[in-house]
Design a protein around this motif. Structure first.
Motif, PDB file in Angstrom:
ATOM      1  N   PRO A 240       0.793  -1.237   0.000  1.00  0.00           N
ATOM      2  CA  PRO A 240       0.000   0.000   0.000  1.00  0.00           C
ATOM      3  C   PRO A 240       0.823   1.283   0.000  1.00  0.00           C
ATOM      4  N   ASP A 241       1.929   1.314   0.743  1.00  0.00           N
ATOM      5  CA  ASP A 241       2.749   2.527   0.860  1.00  0.00           C
ATOM      6  C   ASP A 241       4.222   2.146   0.785  1.00  0.00           C
ATOM      7  N   SER A 242       5.022   3.036   0.213  1.00  0.00           N
ATOM      8  CA  SER A 242       6.453   2.745   0.150  1.00  0.00           C
ATOM      9  C   SER A 242       7.323   3.995   0.205  1.00  0.00           C
ATOM     10  N   LYS A 243       6.738   5.166   0.401  1.00  0.00           N
ATOM     11  CA  LYS A 243       7.548   6.378   0.442  1.00  0.00           C
ATOM     12  C   LYS A 243       8.518   6.379   1.622  1.00  0.00           C
ATOM     13  N   SER A 244       8.105   5.806   2.741  1.00  0.00           N
ATOM     14  CA  SER A 244       8.955   5.797   3.935  1.00  0.00           C
ATOM     15  C   SER A 244       9.947   4.647   3.944  1.00  0.00           C
ATOM     16  N   GLY A 245       9.728   3.629   3.123  1.00  0.00           N
ATOM     17  CA  GLY A 245      10.606   2.474   3.100  1.00  0.00           C
ATOM     18  C   GLY A 245       9.887   1.251   2.585  1.00  0.00           C
ATOM     19  N   ARG A 246      10.627   0.153   2.446  1.00  0.00           N
ATOM     20  CA  ARG A 246      10.102  -1.051   1.824  1.00  0.00           C
ATOM     21  C   ARG A 246      10.128  -2.233   2.776  1.00  0.00           C
ATOM     22  N   PRO A 247       9.275  -3.227   2.535  1.00  0.00           N
ATOM     23  CA  PRO A 247       9.271  -4.419   3.397  1.00  0.00           C
ATOM     24  C   PRO A 247      10.603  -5.151   3.364  1.00  0.00           C
ATOM     25  N   THR A 248      10.933  -5.791   4.490  1.00  0.00           N
ATOM     26  CA  THR A 248      12.177  -6.561   4.573  1.00  0.00           C
ATOM     27  C   THR A 248      11.958  -7.998   5.031  1.00  0.00           C
ATOM     28  N   GLY A 249      10.710  -8.445   5.143  1.00  0.00           N
ATOM     29  CA  GLY A 249      10.466  -9.804   5.585  1.00  0.00           C
ATOM     30  C   GLY A 249       9.206 -10.379   4.964  1.00  0.00           C
ATOM     31  N   LEU A 250       9.273 -11.673   4.585  1.00  0.00           N
ATOM     32  CA  LEU A 250       8.125 -12.405   4.052  1.00  0.00           C
ATOM     33  C   LEU A 250       8.075 -13.787   4.682  1.00  0.00           C
ATOM     34  N   THR A 251       6.876 -14.251   5.020  1.00  0.00           N
ATOM     35  CA  THR A 251       6.666 -15.615   5.485  1.00  0.00           C
ATOM     36  C   THR A 251       5.327 -16.090   4.947  1.00  0.00           C
ATOM     37  N   PHE A 252       5.269 -17.313   4.462  1.00  0.00           N
ATOM     38  CA  PHE A 252       3.968 -17.860   4.065  1.00  0.00           C
ATOM     39  C   PHE A 252       3.462 -18.767   5.173  1.00  0.00           C
ATOM     40  N   ASP A 253       2.241 -18.496   5.633  1.00  0.00           N
ATOM     41  CA  ASP A 253       1.596 -19.286   6.679  1.00  0.00           C
ATOM     42  C   ASP A 253       0.669 -20.298   6.010  1.00  0.00           C
ATOM     43  N   PRO A 254       1.055 -21.580   5.973  1.00  0.00           N
ATOM     44  CA  PRO A 254       0.227 -22.569   5.266  1.00  0.00           C
ATOM     45  C   PRO A 254      -1.089 -22.870   5.968  1.00  0.00           C
ATOM     46  N   VAL A 255      -1.149 -22.682   7.273  1.00  0.00           N
ATOM     47  CA  VAL A 255      -2.386 -22.971   8.003  1.00  0.00           C
ATOM     48  C   VAL A 255      -3.452 -21.926   7.666  1.00  0.00           C
ATOM     49  N   ALA A 256      -3.090 -20.660   7.755  1.00  0.00           N
ATOM     50  CA  ALA A 256      -4.023 -19.588   7.413  1.00  0.00           C
ATOM     51  C   ALA A 256      -4.062 -19.322   5.907  1.00  0.00           C
ATOM     52  N   ASN A 257      -3.145 -19.954   5.152  1.00  0.00           N
ATOM     53  CA  ASN A 257      -3.053 -19.781   3.703  1.00  0.00           C
ATOM     54  C   ASN A 257      -2.904 -18.307   3.346  1.00  0.00           C
ATOM     55  N   GLU A 258      -1.909 -17.662   3.964  1.00  0.00           N
ATOM     56  CA  GLU A 258      -1.702 -16.247   3.708  1.00  0.00           C
ATOM     57  C   GLU A 258      -0.219 -15.904   3.754  1.00  0.00           C
ATOM     58  N   LEU A 259       0.129 -14.864   3.013  1.00  0.00           N
ATOM     59  CA  LEU A 259       1.490 -14.343   2.989  1.00  0.00           C
ATOM     60  C   LEU A 259       1.597 -13.207   3.995  1.00  0.00           C
ATOM     61  N   LEU A 260       2.522 -13.346   4.951  1.00  0.00           N
ATOM     62  CA  LEU A 260       2.774 -12.302   5.941  1.00  0.00           C
ATOM     63  C   LEU A 260       3.909 -11.423   5.446  1.00  0.00           C
ATOM     64  N   VAL A 261       3.681 -10.117   5.452  1.00  0.00           N
ATOM     65  CA  VAL A 261       4.654  -9.156   4.950  1.00  0.00           C
ATOM     66  C   VAL A 261       5.064  -8.230   6.086  1.00  0.00           C
ATOM     67  N   ALA A 262       6.354  -8.229   6.413  1.00  0.00           N
ATOM     68  CA  ALA A 262       6.882  -7.295   7.412  1.00  0.00           C
ATOM     69  C   ALA A 262       7.039  -5.937   6.738  1.00  0.00           C
ATOM     70  N   ASP A 263       6.045  -5.085   6.904  1.00  0.00           N
ATOM     71  CA  ASP A 263       6.042  -3.760   6.279  1.00  0.00           C
ATOM     72  C   ASP A 263       6.852  -2.824   7.170  1.00  0.00           C
TER      73      ASP A 263
END
Length: 334
Positions: free
Chosen positions: A108-131
């Motif tokens: 959604p936003d990137s002017k202040s900086g970019r994400p540095t972490g990703l994890t896929f949670d297979p139980v919840a079936n979702e990608l977690l993004v460390a924004d």
């Protein structure tokens, strides 16, 4: 703290995919780049160690649009072995394990900086993004739909439930969420599956119970929480309640030593593969910290790495290494 990936020197990039085994040993034989940002210092002299892997495939094209990537800095693996990358343009890029581009979307936003972490949670079936620079954890469906009701955080601060610069987020078998931060906080916070704050541990420093940039988290099959304590050049393991179980690592570039460990993955046998941002290599360890081999050397050719940030294992046991300053991914057989 300045983000090392924003100021580190650039390596040359590979303009097309290259595949095939490399029949020589790849040693880290020298580190000639000078890093002027964050906690990174010039690398110490390098010693050789046991060979770990052979190169299987190299892919990636440098750029800022479409399938091209620019300084990719985190990676996760999801359903059907899809690889999720986030690069310095704050795009989430999705590929298959052979490097075939599938889709992308923008955070959604990137002017202040970019994400540095990703994890896929297979139980919840979702990608977690460390924004990271927005002090929050985002959650996406595998196809890139933002799950706004699953966002955690968003407020900068030191109180429970507030965040500094978020580096990673993982869930345990009970669905509890662990979030790591660097900056003034340098801690891990734990939340219930419903997002309620439960506990926290760590602070900024070099003592055994402190961190200096906890860059990556891993929850193992026993629900132990492993932490890459990057700027302290060590790995730590904790109980789900934050009790320290293991702490090991010595700064250096010889076998068994670490220099800015940025990411780790555990194989089915319980051994750990660690990617070292400062040593431009991957090293394999037992859980007790015994080195089982190294792979990689500084450079831009096939089988060489330049400031790698992340790695994942696919369902076939192949290791995929995010070769950040070369703007590509390398797949190795271990």
């Amino acid at each position: 703290m300045t983000d090392p990936a924003s100021d580190a020197v650039h390596g040359r990039h590979l303009r097309g995919p290259v595949s095939g085994p490399i029949g020589r040993r790849a040693w880290l034989v020298g580190v000639g780049a000078a890093f002027a940002a964050g906690c990174l210092r010039d690398a110490p002299p390098v010693s050789e160690g046991a060979s770990l892997a052979r190169l299987d495939k190299v892919w990636g094209v440098h750029g800022i649009a479409g399938e091209r990537m620019h300084k990719p800095r985190a990676m996760a693996i999801g359903p059907d072995d899809r690889l999720y990358l986030v690069d310095f343009t704050a795009r989430i890029l999705v590929y298959d394990t052979d490097g075939e581009f599938l889709q992308s979307w923008q955070t959604p936003d990137s002017k202040s900086g970019r994400p540095t972490g990703l994890t896929f949670d297979p139980v919840a079936n979702e990608l977690l993004v460390a924004d990271t620079h927005y002090y929050r954890v985002l959650a996406y469906t595998p196809d890139g739909v933002l799950k706004e009701d699953r966002t955690v955080g968003g407020v900068n601060g030191k109180a429970p439930g507030e965040f500094g610069f978020v580096t990673d987020a993982v869930r345990d078998s009970a669905g509890c969420l662990y979030v790591s931060e660097y900056g003034d906080n340098d801690r891990v916070q734990k939340f219930s599956p419903q997002g309620e704050f439960l506990t926290q541990w760590g602070s900024h420093g070099t003592d055994e119970l402190q961190f200096k940039r906890p860059q990556n988290l891993l929850v193992d099959p026993q629900d132990r929480v492993w932490v890459c304590d990057a700027c302290n050049h060590r790995l730590k393991a904790f109980s789900p309640d934050g009790e320290l179980l293991f702490s090991w690592g010595v700064e250096g570039s010889g076998p068994g030593e670490l220099y800015y460990p940025y990411d780790m993955v555990m194989d089915p046998a319980g051994d750990l593969y660690v990617v070292e941002y400062g040593n431009h290599r991957v090293q394999k360890f037992t859980q007790a910290g015994e080195s089982l081999g190294v792979w990689g050397e500084q450079g831009s050719g096939p089988g060489q790495l330049w400031s790698p940030w992340a790695l994942v294992l696919d369902s076939l046991g192949r290791l995929h290494v995010l070769d950040t300053q070369n703007h590509r991914v390398q797949r190795v057989i271990v």
